[in-house]
Design a protein around this motif. Structure first.
Motif, mmCIF file in Angstrom:
data_model
loop_
_atom_site.group_PDB
_atom_site.id
_atom_site.type_symbol
_atom_site.label_atom_id
_atom_site.label_comp_id
_atom_site.label_asym_id
_atom_site.label_seq_id
_atom_site.Cartn_x
_atom_site.Cartn_y
_atom_site.Cartn_z
ATOM 1 N N UNK A 84 0.840 -1.203 0.000
ATOM 2 C CA UNK A 84 0.000 0.000 0.000
ATOM 3 C C UNK A 84 0.875 1.254 0.000
ATOM 4 N N UNK A 85 1.917 1.245 0.833
ATOM 5 C CA UNK A 85 2.811 2.398 0.928
ATOM 6 C C UNK A 85 3.688 2.522 -0.320
ATOM 7 N N UNK A 86 4.098 1.382 -0.884
ATOM 8 C CA UNK A 86 4.881 1.432 -2.118
ATOM 9 C C UNK A 86 4.058 2.024 -3.257
ATOM 10 N N UNK A 87 2.774 1.699 -3.303
ATOM 11 C CA UNK A 87 1.901 2.273 -4.333
ATOM 12 C C UNK A 87 1.823 3.787 -4.210
ATOM 13 N N UNK A 88 1.863 4.282 -2.969
ATOM 14 C CA UNK A 88 1.745 5.724 -2.734
ATOM 15 C C UNK A 88 3.079 6.439 -2.962
ATOM 16 N N UNK A 89 4.171 5.889 -2.440
ATOM 17 C CA UNK A 89 5.440 6.612 -2.428
ATOM 18 C C UNK A 89 6.436 6.140 -3.488
ATOM 19 N N UNK A 90 6.278 4.936 -3.981
ATOM 20 C CA UNK A 90 7.242 4.408 -4.942
ATOM 21 C C UNK A 90 7.108 5.053 -6.310
ATOM 22 N N UNK A 91 8.238 5.309 -6.950
ATOM 23 C CA UNK A 91 8.219 5.917 -8.289
ATOM 24 C C UNK A 91 8.449 4.882 -9.393
ATOM 25 N N UNK A 92 9.105 3.776 -9.066
ATOM 26 C CA UNK A 92 9.370 2.731 -10.064
ATOM 27 C C UNK A 92 8.203 1.743 -10.081
ATOM 28 N N UNK A 93 7.148 2.136 -10.770
ATOM 29 C CA UNK A 93 5.912 1.342 -10.765
ATOM 30 C C UNK A 93 6.112 -0.041 -11.399
ATOM 31 N N UNK A 94 6.997 -0.104 -12.401
ATOM 32 C CA UNK A 94 7.239 -1.389 -13.073
ATOM 33 C C UNK A 94 7.891 -2.378 -12.108
ATOM 34 N N UNK A 95 8.877 -1.905 -11.347
ATOM 35 C CA UNK A 95 9.547 -2.781 -10.390
ATOM 36 C C UNK A 95 8.591 -3.197 -9.276
ATOM 37 N N UNK A 96 7.751 -2.285 -8.825
ATOM 38 C CA UNK A 96 6.772 -2.600 -7.778
ATOM 39 C C UNK A 96 5.792 -3.655 -8.274
#
Length: 336
Positions: free
Chosen positions: A246-258
């Motif tokens: 949930x937090x990676x979806x909000x703060x992460x910029x590398x959507x492909x890696x996520x």
């Protein structure tokens, strides 16, 4: 046409990542638009409505909130940062507005009802807390704000302000500006707590704070709620409801890696520690510069308070002009 925007926070503690996602980032964006004029209020009077017997909790956090504001990029040369209690016109406007609102109408406000239940006030609810939607109407209209950023749960408060504006303008003459709500983008209104609770909250102790050191952030992320059934690394895991993702979806910029991490986690073979370490890196990339600015600002608290004093004087001048217009419309500007 220039927009006038009012927003703010109760100083009952330092601000957390929920505030950052839900409002602070948007304020910085709004501030960058030359067509916007922001008034950002540290709402200490409102905080005292349910902390009257513990005023230190409020007064001690005024500086903390101001530090958070400045650290994230709110600029006193572009936005007016002020303290609510230092604007006496707001209390006077509240009194005039109270005469236009019935007790029954305030009692029906769903936000007030739910908060009274949450705090277990019952019949012991402080009057100031009970009528704070009217006080909010005074805050908004004093600066003739036409835009007010709110979450979905605060929409009833703004609706009450709109009703008060209609009532005043129809009873006396058109003086007040009717505000419109600025709602957060879908899915970005509220950041859950690290424990999986639907709301990050100071009172629940489930937040990561803007001021938290890297060691504290690491400790909190490593304790974050994931998938309780993902016991072994090889076990397939659930992404939905997993706070790390949930937090990676909000703060992460590398959507492909996520997206790759999510697929791997669902298949099994990816441990919680690895994704938590990645989240720590993501958060540090965004918040390390903010934390550094905050630490630098905190070395000179007098300078920060001087910014608030200057902003409060600017805000008072605007509120005084509105109050003069209100009193003239009501026919009680006796000596003008």
């Amino acid at each position: 046409m220039k927009n006038t925007i009012l927003t703010g926070d109760r100083p009952t503690g330092r601000l957390h990542l929920g505030h950052y996602v839900g409002s602070l980032k948007k304020r910085v964006e709004m501030q960058a638009d030359p067509n916007n004029k922001l008034y950002i209020m540290i709402a200490d009077m409102q905080a005292l409505t349910d902390n009257a017997k513990n005023p230190e909790k409020v007064s001690s956090n005024v500086l903390e909130v101001a530090l958070d504001y400045l650290a994230v990029g709110l600029d006193p040369s572009k936005s007016t940062l002020f303290i609510q209690s230092q604007i006496p016109q707001l209390a006077e406007l509240t009194m005039y507005f109270l005469n236009l609102v019935s007790v029954g109408r305030v009692r029906r406000n769903p936000t007030v009802k739910s908060e009274i239940e949450q705090k277990n006030f019952g019949e012991g609810v402080p009057t100031g807390f009970f009528i704070y939607p009217v006080s909010q109407a005074a805050d908004i209209t004093a600066f003739k704000a036409n835009l007010v950023p709110v979450g979905e749960d605060q929409k009833p408060m703004l609706e009450q302000t709109q009703e008060i504006v209609h009532s005043f303008n129809n009873t006396y003459r058109p003086v007040l500006v009717e505000p419109k709500a600025v709602l957060p983008p879908k899915g970005m209104g509220r950041l859950p707590g690290i424990d999986g609770n639907g709301k990050m909250s100071k009172s629940l102790g489930n937040g990561i704070y803007i001021a938290d050191s890297i060691d504290v952030v690491k400790k909190k992320v490593m304790s974050m709620y994931t998938d309780p059934n993902h016991i072994h690394v090889e076990d397939p895991g659930q992404v939905e409801g997993n706070m790390v993702f949930t937090y990676l979806d909000v703060f992460g910029t590398d959507k492909e890696y996520i997206a790759e991490l999510k697929d791997h986690y669902r298949r099994g073979g990816l441990g919680d520690v690895k994704i938590k370490r990645y989240l720590i890196d993501v958060l540090e990339a965004e918040f390390a510069p903010i934390r550094a600015r905050r630490e630098e600002l905190a070395k000179d608290p007098a300078a920060v308070m001087a910014i608030l004093q200057k902003g409060s004087k600017e805000a008072e001048a605007v509120a005084a002009q509105t109050l003069a217009e209100v009193k003239a419309a009501m026919g009680i500007a006796y000596f003008n």
